[in-house]
Design a protein around this motif. Structure first.
Motif, short mmCIF file in Angstrom:
data_model
loop_
_atom_site.label_atom_id
_atom_site.label_comp_id
_atom_site.label_asym_id
_atom_site.label_seq_id
_atom_site.Cartn_x
_atom_site.Cartn_y
_atom_site.Cartn_z
N LEU A 1 17.20 71.37 54.45
CA LEU A 1 15.56 71.67 54.41
C LEU A 1 15.67 73.32 54.30
O LEU A 1 14.51 73.94 53.76
CB LEU A 1 15.00 71.05 55.32
N TYR A 2 16.44 73.93 55.28
CA TYR A 2 16.13 75.39 55.58
C TYR A 2 16.46 76.08 54.07
O TYR A 2 15.88 76.97 53.97
CB TYR A 2 17.09 75.81 56.74
N GLN A 3 17.50 75.60 53.48
CA GLN A 3 18.13 76.02 52.27
C GLN A 3 17.62 75.72 50.88
O GLN A 3 17.75 76.05 49.94
CB GLN A 3 19.57 75.95 52.27
N GLY A 4 16.70 74.71 51.01
CA GLY A 4 16.21 73.95 49.71
C GLY A 4 17.48 73.39 49.15
O GLY A 4 17.61 73.39 47.82
N ILE A 5 18.62 72.69 49.89
CA ILE A 5 19.50 72.04 49.01
C ILE A 5 19.45 70.42 48.98
O ILE A 5 19.18 69.69 49.88
CB ILE A 5 21.00 72.50 49.86
N GLY A 6 19.13 69.95 47.72
CA GLY A 6 18.79 68.58 47.78
C GLY A 6 17.47 68.01 48.10
O GLY A 6 17.13 66.76 47.85
N VAL A 7 16.73 69.18 48.39
CA VAL A 7 15.48 68.79 48.82
C VAL A 7 14.37 69.97 48.59
O VAL A 7 15.03 70.97 48.61
CB VAL A 7 15.17 68.15 50.15
N GLU A 8 13.31 69.97 48.41
CA GLU A 8 12.19 71.10 48.31
C GLU A 8 12.64 71.83 49.70
O GLU A 8 12.33 71.10 50.63
CB GLU A 8 10.99 70.71 48.00
N GLN A 9 12.55 73.11 49.78
CA GLN A 9 12.70 73.92 50.90
C GLN A 9 11.61 73.79 51.84
O GLN A 9 10.29 73.83 51.45
CB GLN A 9 12.98 75.37 50.72
N ASN A 10 11.56 73.50 53.14
CA ASN A 10 10.52 73.13 54.11
C ASN A 10 10.78 73.57 55.30
O ASN A 10 11.57 72.93 56.13
CB ASN A 10 10.10 71.83 53.87
N ILE A 11 10.76 74.85 55.83
CA ILE A 11 11.31 75.32 57.11
C ILE A 11 10.56 74.61 58.23
O ILE A 11 11.23 74.22 59.28
CB ILE A 11 10.97 76.79 57.09
N GLU A 12 9.17 74.27 58.04
CA GLU A 12 8.66 73.91 59.36
C GLU A 12 9.03 72.40 59.63
O GLU A 12 9.47 72.13 60.58
CB GLU A 12 7.05 73.77 59.14
N SER B 1 36.90 75.73 63.47
CA SER B 1 37.78 76.34 62.73
C SER B 1 37.97 77.63 62.64
O SER B 1 36.73 78.35 62.78
CB SER B 1 37.50 75.85 61.23
N SER B 2 39.03 78.34 62.22
CA SER B 2 38.93 79.81 62.25
C SER B 2 38.62 80.34 61.01
O SER B 2 38.46 81.54 60.63
CB SER B 2 40.55 80.09 62.71
N SER B 3 38.58 79.56 60.01
CA SER B 3 38.43 79.80 58.56
C SER B 3 37.14 79.80 58.17
O SER B 3 36.37 78.82 57.76
CB SER B 3 38.98 78.91 57.68
N VAL B 4 36.16 80.72 58.60
CA VAL B 4 34.89 80.99 58.58
C VAL B 4 34.51 81.84 57.32
O VAL B 4 35.12 83.13 57.20
CB VAL B 4 34.35 81.91 59.75
N GLY B 5 33.68 81.52 56.21
CA GLY B 5 33.26 82.26 55.32
C GLY B 5 31.82 81.86 54.67
O GLY B 5 31.41 80.87 54.92
N ALA B 6 31.53 82.77 53.92
CA ALA B 6 29.97 82.67 53.20
C ALA B 6 30.12 81.58 52.25
O ALA B 6 31.24 81.51 51.66
CB ALA B 6 29.56 84.00 52.72
N MET B 7 29.23 80.89 52.35
CA MET B 7 28.97 79.82 51.02
C MET B 7 27.96 79.75 50.38
O MET B 7 26.72 79.81 50.80
CB MET B 7 29.16 78.22 51.81
N SER B 8 27.81 79.69 49.07
CA SER B 8 26.80 80.13 48.28
C SER B 8 26.01 78.65 48.03
O SER B 8 26.55 77.61 48.28
CB SER B 8 27.31 80.60 46.88
N GLU B 9 24.73 78.76 47.29
CA GLU B 9 24.24 77.58 47.12
C GLU B 9 24.94 76.65 46.07
O GLU B 9 25.07 75.32 46.37
CB GLU B 9 22.72 77.70 46.65
N SER B 10 25.45 77.20 45.26
CA SER B 10 26.34 76.54 43.98
C SER B 10 27.37 75.69 45.02
O SER B 10 27.88 74.71 44.42
CB SER B 10 26.72 77.60 43.09
#
Length: 211
Positions: free
Chosen positions: A61-72, A16-25
């Motif tokens: 998991l990287y963002q901690g969305i829907g689950v506790e953040q766990n980068i490993e 898509s050409s419509s790229v934009g930042a997206m917040s956690e909310s």
């Protein structure tokens, strides 16, 4: 298993050409509630073989969305999804290696994963490959510049720090994405009989450094 779903879905994931930042909310608003249910379904579909679900799990998991953040753990899921042939995961892994984000910076590895993603026309992967070919051609192959990691991003992970949130402060989520739609596509990817019609595309988020 509908392997063709994975190919067709991810060909357009970054198209898509419509790229934009997206917040956690904003991400949470694209789930039915707080994304916890979506994450559990992604885990179920991952166990059933969906590479798209595993890619989505990694991003959450990287963002901690829907689950506790766990980068490993996110790193493990992303690598598995990429090895399964998920082009979006391959592109994300290439990006991480290119910038030393959650991985030691390694342009050869970045080039490898971008190339695999480029075979399915993922985002600007072909341009990334060309750029890295040029850089590697003019760089001493023994240069430490090719392997030194981004200490500002990776220090928390390598030191075992529990404050994993600090490792994600420099990244942002890009692309309009609806986890409800990704869930439907992932479910179809695991279907073997009496399946819904094939999906040709679905938008999913990727992580990039903030500029």
């Amino acid at each position: 298993m509908k392997s063709i779903i994975s190919v067709l879905i991810v060909v357009s994931i970054f198209g898509s050409s419509s790229v934009g930042a997206m917040s956690e909310s904003k991400l949470i608003s694209l789930c039915e509630s707080d994304c916890t249910t979506e994450y559990q379904f992604f885990r179920k579909y991952t166990e059933q073989g969906s590479s798209l679900a595993e890619f989505a799990m990694a991003i959450m998991l990287y963002q901690g969305i829907g689950v506790e953040q766990n980068i490993e753990k996110a790193n493990r899921h992303l690598a598995r999804a990429a090895r399964k042939g998920e082009p979006g995961a391959q592109y994300q892994l290439g990006y991480f290696y290119e910038h030393g984000l959650f991985k030691a910076k390694n342009l050869k590895s970045a080039r490898k994963w971008y190339y695999l993603a480029s075979r399915k026309n993922t985002l600007d992967a072909k341009d990334k490959v060309a750029k890295l070919d040029e850089l590697l051609e003019h760089r001493d192959q023994n240069s430490t510049e090719d392997t030194v990691g981004d200490s500002a991003v990776n220090s928390d992970i390598k030191s075992g720090s529990s404050n994993l949130a600090s490792a994600a402060e420099r990244i942002t989520v890009v692309m309009q994405a609806d986890y409800r739609q990704i869930l439907k596509a992932a479910k179809i990817q695991t279907c073997n009989a009496n399946c819904d019609p094939y999906w040709t595309n679905v938008l999913a988020p990727i992580l990039k450094l903030k500029r």
